[in-house]
Motif scaffolding. Structure first.
Motif, mmCIF file in Angstrom:
data_model
loop_
_atom_site.group_PDB
_atom_site.id
_atom_site.type_symbol
_atom_site.label_atom_id
_atom_site.label_comp_id
_atom_site.label_asym_id
_atom_site.label_seq_id
_atom_site.Cartn_x
_atom_site.Cartn_y
_atom_site.Cartn_z
ATOM 1 N N VAL A 60 0.842 -1.196 0.000
ATOM 2 C CA VAL A 60 0.000 0.000 0.000
ATOM 3 C C VAL A 60 0.877 1.246 0.000
ATOM 4 N N LYS A 61 0.238 2.387 -0.211
ATOM 5 C CA LYS A 61 0.988 3.632 -0.371
ATOM 6 C C LYS A 61 1.294 4.339 0.943
ATOM 7 N N HIS A 62 0.395 4.222 1.917
ATOM 8 C CA HIS A 62 0.525 5.037 3.118
ATOM 9 C C HIS A 62 0.349 4.197 4.378
ATOM 10 N N ALA A 63 1.103 4.542 5.409
ATOM 11 C CA ALA A 63 0.972 3.914 6.722
ATOM 12 C C ALA A 63 1.132 4.994 7.783
ATOM 13 N N VAL A 64 0.314 4.884 8.828
ATOM 14 C CA VAL A 64 0.385 5.837 9.935
ATOM 15 C C VAL A 64 0.455 5.054 11.239
ATOM 16 N N GLY A 65 1.539 5.195 11.961
ATOM 17 C CA GLY A 65 1.693 4.521 13.234
ATOM 18 C C GLY A 65 0.860 5.185 14.321
ATOM 19 N N VAL A 66 0.167 4.351 15.107
ATOM 20 C CA VAL A 66 -0.667 4.856 16.198
ATOM 21 C C VAL A 66 -0.369 4.058 17.470
ATOM 22 N N GLY A 67 -1.088 4.371 18.540
ATOM 23 C CA GLY A 67 -0.735 3.829 19.842
ATOM 24 C C GLY A 67 -1.027 2.359 20.031
ATOM 25 N N ALA A 70 -7.040 -0.100 6.551
ATOM 26 C CA ALA A 70 -6.876 -1.309 7.344
ATOM 27 C C ALA A 70 -6.189 -0.968 8.653
ATOM 28 N N ALA A 71 -6.554 -1.698 9.703
ATOM 29 C CA ALA A 71 -5.975 -1.485 11.022
ATOM 30 C C ALA A 71 -5.165 -2.698 11.444
ATOM 31 N N PHE A 72 -3.971 -2.451 11.961
ATOM 32 C CA PHE A 72 -3.103 -3.506 12.481
ATOM 33 C C PHE A 72 -2.803 -3.233 13.944
ATOM 34 N N SER A 73 -2.648 -4.312 14.693
ATOM 35 C CA SER A 73 -2.134 -4.259 16.052
ATOM 36 C C SER A 73 -0.774 -4.934 16.082
ATOM 37 N N PHE A 74 0.134 -4.365 16.861
ATOM 38 C CA PHE A 74 1.439 -5.004 17.084
ATOM 39 C C PHE A 74 1.592 -5.394 18.557
ATOM 40 N N TYR A 75 0.481 -5.750 19.174
ATOM 41 C CA TYR A 75 0.510 -6.275 20.534
ATOM 42 C C TYR A 75 1.560 -7.387 20.602
ATOM 43 N N PRO A 76 2.256 -7.557 21.716
ATOM 44 C CA PRO A 76 3.409 -8.466 21.753
ATOM 45 C C PRO A 76 3.165 -9.889 21.266
ATOM 46 N N THR A 77 1.924 -10.382 21.368
ATOM 47 C CA THR A 77 1.658 -11.765 20.946
ATOM 48 C C THR A 77 1.387 -11.912 19.459
ATOM 49 N N LYS A 78 1.296 -10.811 18.726
ATOM 50 C CA LYS A 78 0.955 -10.890 17.303
ATOM 51 C C LYS A 78 2.101 -11.511 16.496
ATOM 52 N N ASN A 79 1.795 -11.884 15.254
ATOM 53 C CA ASN A 79 2.833 -12.453 14.385
ATOM 54 C C ASN A 79 4.001 -11.490 14.223
ATOM 55 N N GLY A 112 5.106 -8.689 16.611
ATOM 56 C CA GLY A 112 4.755 -8.124 17.897
ATOM 57 C C GLY A 112 5.773 -7.129 18.410
ATOM 58 N N ALA A 113 5.278 -6.080 19.020
ATOM 59 C CA ALA A 113 6.125 -5.065 19.651
ATOM 60 C C ALA A 113 6.438 -5.492 21.085
ATOM 61 N N PHE A 114 6.943 -4.557 21.884
ATOM 62 C CA PHE A 114 7.296 -4.819 23.273
ATOM 63 C C PHE A 114 6.451 -3.936 24.193
ATOM 64 N N GLY A 115 5.216 -3.797 23.768
ATOM 65 C CA GLY A 115 4.223 -2.981 24.431
ATOM 66 C C GLY A 115 3.103 -2.787 23.428
ATOM 67 N N ASP A 116 2.270 -1.798 23.629
ATOM 68 C CA ASP A 116 1.194 -1.534 22.677
ATOM 69 C C ASP A 116 1.716 -0.739 21.479
ATOM 70 N N ALA A 117 1.162 -1.048 20.314
ATOM 71 C CA ALA A 117 1.506 -0.332 19.081
ATOM 72 C C ALA A 117 0.489 -0.716 18.018
#
Length: 372
Positions: A52-59, A184-193, A195-200
């Motif tokens: 995709v063309k655009h991505a915006v990181g959120v909390g 589209a919305a993505f989560s990077f919660y630590p358990t995701k494929n 995963g971050a080291f906190g919420d993202a």
């Protein structure tokens, strides 16, 4: 500790430790910790990865869902009270986001063989106020995107994706989760494929107006410091999480391939007649198996299976024990009946699924299930 843990995050992240430490040190040394270089790099890298063309990181993932819907409202494409179709068996965050944006969630039952929103039931769920469909790639499985998008186009409906569990899931033609709808919305919660080291979280879109609006809303409604044109919120992907995710992204495909190998063994070697296995997609590359969910023939059988596996050192979870319409938060909102979602909640069981599982651990899970 269990003989076979459901998910061991320490072991999962151990192979990347050197690059993670280097990334963390770089952030600390930079002296810039919110919406800086690393966030920009990860946004670009993840957008390119998903096509995709655009991505915006959120909390976090819930913010991603809410902000992409709010952005469409601010742009006049949705209006307060409009109806959005969502699966009846999704995680509560999908429904909460619709409500938080001032929209009305309408539940659609899933197909029993896939757990995903049933395209055949979407038509009958559409009403005069229906304006959008929020697809959920539940458990890491792409839903029937082409069929749903074709129907949406025929009715002039917007399509959104909840891709919180589907990092890297692709159709055989290469199109990736996060690239099918208006946003589209993505989560990077630590358990995701991934995963971050906190919420993202992150919003993906091919629409520059949507991307700019999400970015503005997530920055207190401000495009320019101290000038607030909208009633926004504070939801920004911080530099530390962005840098750590950027370090892990190159390993996502390899990680997903291992998940597919384990899933293939589960599907071919679990022979217990009491167990209902998930339907296998035509191409294994379609599904990234965020979690591997089996079903038992009754609630009692599910509970007994879970006790049996626990007694033999195998951890399990239930995704999800209470469907949205039965949650106290929505006690007076949904008047319909949703028997499929309720049956699934009573009979599903998630067994261990992790790219760092050993072959012996996989065999242990299979053997114990077959012995039940």
């Amino acid at each position: 500790m269990a003989k076979v843990p459901f998910l061991d995050l320490k072991s999962l992240n151990a192979p990347f430790m050197d690059s993670l430490k280097e990334a963390a040190a770089s952030v600390v040394e930079s002296g810039w910790y919110i919406r800086g270089h690393f966030c920009e790099c990860f946004e670009q890298a993840f957008a390119e990865y998903c096509g995709v063309k655009h991505a915006v990181g959120v909390g976090n993932g819930l913010d991603a869902l809410t902000l992409m819907l709010r952005a469409s409202m601010e742009l006049g494409r949705l209006h307060e009270g409009d109806e959005v179709l969502v699966p009846s068996n999704t995680f509560i965050a999908t429904v909460l986001a619709v409500s938080a944006a001032g929209l009305k969630p309408v539940l659609v039952e899933p197909a029993e063989n896939s757990y995903d929103m049933d395209p055949k039931r979407i038509k009958e769920s559409c009403g005069a106020r229906t304006r959008a469909i929020l697809m959920v790639h539940l458990y890491g499985r792409l839903c029937a995107v082409d069929e749903i998008c074709e129907f949406a186009n025929s009715r002039g409906l917007l399509v959104f994706e909840d891709s919180a569990q589907a990092h890297g899931a692709r159709l055989r033609d290469g199109r990736c989760a996060g690239s099918f709808g208006s946003a589209a919305a993505f989560s990077f919660y630590p358990t995701k494929n991934l995963g971050a080291f906190g919420d993202a979280g992150m919003v993906l879109t091919n629409d520059a107006d949507v991307a700019n609006m999400v970015r503005t809303l997530g920055n207190y409604g401000s495009e320019r410091k101290y000038v607030n044109k909208l009633k926004g919120v504070n939801s920004r992907l911080d530099e530390m999480q962005a840098a750590l995710l950027l370090a892990k992204l190159p390993h996502l495909d390899e990680s997903n391939e291992r998940r597919q190998e384990i899933a293939a063994r589960y599907c071919s070697e679990i022979k217990n007649p009491n167990v209902l296995l998930p339907e296998i997609p035509q191409s294994p590359s379609e599904h990234v198996w965020h979690v591997f969910v089996i079903r038992l023939k009754s609630e009692d059988a599910r509970n007994e299976m879970q006790k049996y596996l626990t007694a033999h050192g195998i951890e399990t979870l239930i995704h999800y024990p209470i469907p949205p319409h039965l949650q106290e938060a929505y006690a007076h909102e949904f008047s319909g009946e949703y028997p499929i979602a309720e049956t699934m909640a009573k009979t599903v069981l998630s067994i261990p699924m992790s790219p760092v599982m050993t072959d012996d651990e996989v065999s242990e899970v299979i053997g114990t299930i077959n012995d039940f």
